[in-house]
Design an enzyme around this catalytic site. Structure first.
Site, PDB file in Angstrom:
ATOM      1  CD  GLU A   1      -2.812  -0.957   2.487  1.00  0.00           C
ATOM      2  OE1 GLU A   1      -3.978  -0.525   2.360  1.00  0.00           O
ATOM      3  OE2 GLU A   1      -2.311  -1.289   3.583  1.00  0.00           O
TER       4      GLU A   1
ATOM      5  CE1 TYR B   1     -16.508  25.740  -4.002  1.00  0.00           C
ATOM      6  CE2 TYR B   1     -17.922  26.842  -2.418  1.00  0.00           C
ATOM      7  CZ  TYR B   1     -17.575  26.573  -3.728  1.00  0.00           C
ATOM      8  OH  TYR B   1     -18.294  27.128  -4.756  1.00  0.00           O
TER       9      TYR B   1
ATOM     10  CD  GLU C   1      -9.146   3.894  11.924  1.00  0.00           C
ATOM     11  OE1 GLU C   1      -9.893   2.926  12.139  1.00  0.00           O
ATOM     12  OE2 GLU C   1      -8.149   3.817  11.157  1.00  0.00           O
TER      13      GLU C   1
ATOM     14  CE  LYS D   1      -6.253   1.463   2.592  1.00  0.00           C
ATOM     15  NZ  LYS D   1      -5.434   1.090   3.762  1.00  0.00           N
TER      16      LYS D   1
END
Length: 126
Positions: free
Chosen positions: A24, A56, A76, A101
């Site tokens: 990953e 934004y 997290e 994910k």
């Protein structure tokens, strides 16, 4: 007490190298970010001036830098870093961050893996 309004940014797709597995970190993958920013938009509505609201586009750029930046093991942790950064924008009182994910390394077939956190600006404004 003045009502809170919400600015939403959904589906921000950014390539990053986060995860607990070596592949990953080496290969990377797409992450999708959804944001909900609690703000007070009344002044911006009155003045019709971007300086009286949360831009934004600038938020999206800041979030993209975090996701594309230094790798972390957990989404997290990534969500927390994003929330911390978004709360530095003047006018953001509460932020809700969802990190998706979609290519998570799971053996089972799945539609989505995500983590959602909500963070509030400290009372002292920081």
């Amino acid at each position: 007490m003045q009502q809170l309004d919400e600015i939403r940014l959904e589906g921000l797709r950014v390539f990053g190298h986060h995860g607990v597995f070596d592949h990953e970190r080496e290969d990377g993958q797409d992450f999708v970010i959804d944001l909900g920013l609690s703000v007070r938009a009344a002044r911006a509505a009155q003045t019709d001036d971007v300086v009286d609201t949360v831009h934004y586009g600038e938020v999206a750029d800041a979030v993209a830098q975090i996701v594309a930046g230094d790798p972390v093991n957990l989404i997290e942790t990534l969500a927390e870093r994003i929330a911390d950064r978004v709360l530095t924008f003047p006018g953001v009182l509460v932020v809700r961050v969802t990190v998706h994910k979609p290519q998570a390394p799971i053996q089972q077939q799945f539609a989505d893996v995500s983590v959602t956190i909500t963070r509030t600006r400290a009372e002292d404004g920081s």
